[in-house]
Write a protein that holds these residues in place. Sequence first.
Motif, PDB file in Angstrom:
ATOM      1  N   ARG A 225     -28.256 -77.310 -43.280  1.00  0.00           N
ATOM      2  CA  ARG A 225     -27.229 -78.347 -43.402  1.00  0.00           C
ATOM      3  C   ARG A 225     -26.795 -78.464 -44.863  1.00  0.00           C
ATOM      4  NH1 ARG A 225     -26.527 -82.901 -45.580  1.00  0.00           N
ATOM      5  NH2 ARG A 225     -28.698 -83.139 -46.202  1.00  0.00           N
ATOM      6  N   VAL A 226     -27.752 -78.482 -45.774  1.00  0.00           N
ATOM      7  CA  VAL A 226     -27.444 -78.576 -47.203  1.00  0.00           C
ATOM      8  C   VAL A 226     -26.589 -77.379 -47.635  1.00  0.00           C
ATOM      9  CG1 VAL A 226     -28.469 -78.528 -49.523  1.00  0.00           C
ATOM     10  CG2 VAL A 226     -29.459 -79.994 -47.740  1.00  0.00           C
ATOM     11  N   MET A 227     -26.960 -76.174 -47.215  1.00  0.00           N
ATOM     12  CA  MET A 227     -26.184 -74.978 -47.561  1.00  0.00           C
ATOM     13  C   MET A 227     -24.797 -75.019 -46.944  1.00  0.00           C
ATOM     14  SD  MET A 227     -28.809 -71.803 -47.366  1.00  0.00           S
ATOM     15  CE  MET A 227     -30.385 -72.386 -46.791  1.00  0.00           C
ATOM     16  N   ASN A 228     -24.712 -75.474 -45.698  1.00  0.00           N
ATOM     17  CA  ASN A 228     -23.430 -75.551 -45.009  1.00  0.00           C
ATOM     18  C   ASN A 228     -22.496 -76.526 -45.737  1.00  0.00           C
ATOM     19  OD1 ASN A 228     -21.773 -74.669 -42.899  1.00  0.00           O
ATOM     20  ND2 ASN A 228     -22.428 -76.311 -41.533  1.00  0.00           N
ATOM     21  N   LYS A 229     -23.056 -77.623 -46.223  1.00  0.00           N
ATOM     22  CA  LYS A 229     -22.255 -78.599 -46.960  1.00  0.00           C
ATOM     23  C   LYS A 229     -21.793 -78.008 -48.291  1.00  0.00           C
ATOM     24  CE  LYS A 229     -22.137 -83.268 -48.774  1.00  0.00           C
ATOM     25  NZ  LYS A 229     -22.864 -84.508 -49.021  1.00  0.00           N
ATOM     26  N   GLU A 230     -22.722 -77.353 -48.985  1.00  0.00           N
ATOM     27  CA  GLU A 230     -22.396 -76.797 -50.300  1.00  0.00           C
ATOM     28  C   GLU A 230     -21.364 -75.675 -50.225  1.00  0.00           C
ATOM     29  OE1 GLU A 230     -24.561 -74.474 -54.030  1.00  0.00           O
ATOM     30  OE2 GLU A 230     -25.799 -75.563 -52.594  1.00  0.00           O
ATOM     31  N   TYR A 231     -21.527 -74.749 -49.265  1.00  0.00           N
ATOM     32  CA  TYR A 231     -20.691 -73.551 -49.235  1.00  0.00           C
ATOM     33  C   TYR A 231     -19.483 -73.637 -48.313  1.00  0.00           C
ATOM     34  CZ  TYR A 231     -24.422 -71.460 -51.913  1.00  0.00           C
ATOM     35  OH  TYR A 231     -25.325 -71.186 -52.896  1.00  0.00           O
ATOM     36  N   ARG A 232     -19.549 -74.519 -47.301  1.00  0.00           N
ATOM     37  CA  ARG A 232     -18.430 -74.603 -46.363  1.00  0.00           C
ATOM     38  C   ARG A 232     -17.827 -76.001 -46.279  1.00  0.00           C
ATOM     39  NH1 ARG A 232     -20.235 -73.194 -40.955  1.00  0.00           N
ATOM     40  NH2 ARG A 232     -18.063 -72.829 -40.472  1.00  0.00           N
ATOM     41  N   GLY A 233     -18.431 -76.961 -46.984  1.00  0.00           N
ATOM     42  CA  GLY A 233     -17.918 -78.318 -46.961  1.00  0.00           C
ATOM     43  C   GLY A 233     -18.166 -79.048 -45.654  1.00  0.00           C
ATOM     44  N   LEU A 234     -19.099 -78.543 -44.843  1.00  0.00           N
ATOM     45  CA  LEU A 234     -19.423 -79.149 -43.555  1.00  0.00           C
ATOM     46  C   LEU A 234     -20.823 -79.745 -43.619  1.00  0.00           C
ATOM     47  CD1 LEU A 234     -18.081 -76.291 -41.257  1.00  0.00           C
ATOM     48  CD2 LEU A 234     -16.944 -78.450 -41.808  1.00  0.00           C
ATOM     49  N   ASP A 235     -20.907 -81.061 -43.505  1.00  0.00           N
ATOM     50  CA  ASP A 235     -22.186 -81.753 -43.632  1.00  0.00           C
ATOM     51  C   ASP A 235     -22.872 -81.858 -42.270  1.00  0.00           C
ATOM     52  OD1 ASP A 235     -24.336 -83.136 -44.602  1.00  0.00           O
ATOM     53  OD2 ASP A 235     -23.256 -85.006 -44.971  1.00  0.00           O
ATOM     54  N   ALA A 236     -23.265 -80.704 -41.745  1.00  0.00           N
ATOM     55  CA  ALA A 236     -23.953 -80.637 -40.457  1.00  0.00           C
ATOM     56  C   ALA A 236     -24.740 -79.330 -40.413  1.00  0.00           C
ATOM     57  CB  ALA A 236     -22.942 -80.664 -39.307  1.00  0.00           C
ATOM     58  N   PRO A 237     -25.847 -79.336 -39.678  1.00  0.00           N
ATOM     59  CA  PRO A 237     -26.576 -78.069 -39.535  1.00  0.00           C
ATOM     60  C   PRO A 237     -25.759 -77.097 -38.692  1.00  0.00           C
ATOM     61  CG  PRO A 237     -27.589 -79.777 -38.186  1.00  0.00           C
ATOM     62  CD  PRO A 237     -26.505 -80.440 -38.975  1.00  0.00           C
ATOM     63  N   THR A 238     -25.912 -75.840 -38.974  1.00  0.00           N
ATOM     64  CA  THR A 238     -25.278 -74.788 -38.194  1.00  0.00           C
ATOM     65  C   THR A 238     -26.351 -73.790 -37.806  1.00  0.00           C
ATOM     66  OG1 THR A 238     -23.405 -73.238 -38.135  1.00  0.00           O
ATOM     67  CG2 THR A 238     -24.652 -73.363 -40.201  1.00  0.00           C
ATOM     68  N   ASP A 239     -26.040 -72.868 -36.919  1.00  0.00           N
ATOM     69  CA  ASP A 239     -27.045 -71.912 -36.470  1.00  0.00           C
ATOM     70  C   ASP A 239     -27.280 -70.776 -37.448  1.00  0.00           C
ATOM     71  OD1 ASP A 239     -24.557 -70.786 -35.928  1.00  0.00           O
ATOM     72  OD2 ASP A 239     -24.936 -70.495 -33.788  1.00  0.00           O
ATOM     73  N   VAL A 240     -26.193 -70.295 -38.058  1.00  0.00           N
ATOM     74  CA  VAL A 240     -26.320 -69.143 -38.959  1.00  0.00           C
ATOM     75  C   VAL A 240     -25.230 -69.199 -40.019  1.00  0.00           C
ATOM     76  CG1 VAL A 240     -24.934 -67.590 -37.494  1.00  0.00           C
ATOM     77  CG2 VAL A 240     -26.627 -66.620 -39.049  1.00  0.00           C
TER      78      VAL A 240
END
Length: 165
Positions: free
Chosen positions: A51-66
């Motif tokens: 989730r932290v990586m997704n927020k940092e790199y994609r601007g999405l504050d949610a967990p993703t699968d990959v």
Amino acid sequence: MTIAIEYEAEKKLELPFETIIREIVLAALDYEECPYEAEINVILTDNEAIRVMNKEYRGLDAPTDVLSFPLVDYNVPSDFNHVEDAVEDYFNPETGELMLGDIVISVDKVEGQAESYGHSQTRELAFLVAHSMLHLLGYDHMEEGERAEMERRQDAILESRGYVR
């Protein structure tokens, strides 16, 4: 061939994850006819870290699968004709391997999605690796035609190694 796998999640997948990852990475490279020895890094983590990586790199504050972090720029997916023109950008100077990029997978999502989709965790992990490998090889799914092509390739890679639903 370097396939570095780091397991950073507390929750352990009860399956031979290293074998599955290596098998699908190699199957994807074979299917896409990569002419080089390659280097790929895979991190298995949890929902919070992804989730932290997704927020940092994609601007999405949610967990993703990959998440996929490709290091090669492609004009056409899996077209490697240009990489030797930029050896210093794309090849590891110590090993000579083509540095394709990083894959980050949530083990929480592997478990949850396997249950949701009614297939095994083994199949879900294999699917996520195949999907991410195609991103590392220049494929995307932003448009319908791209999505259909990526799905066709994912299915072919998985079926070539017996990972079916």
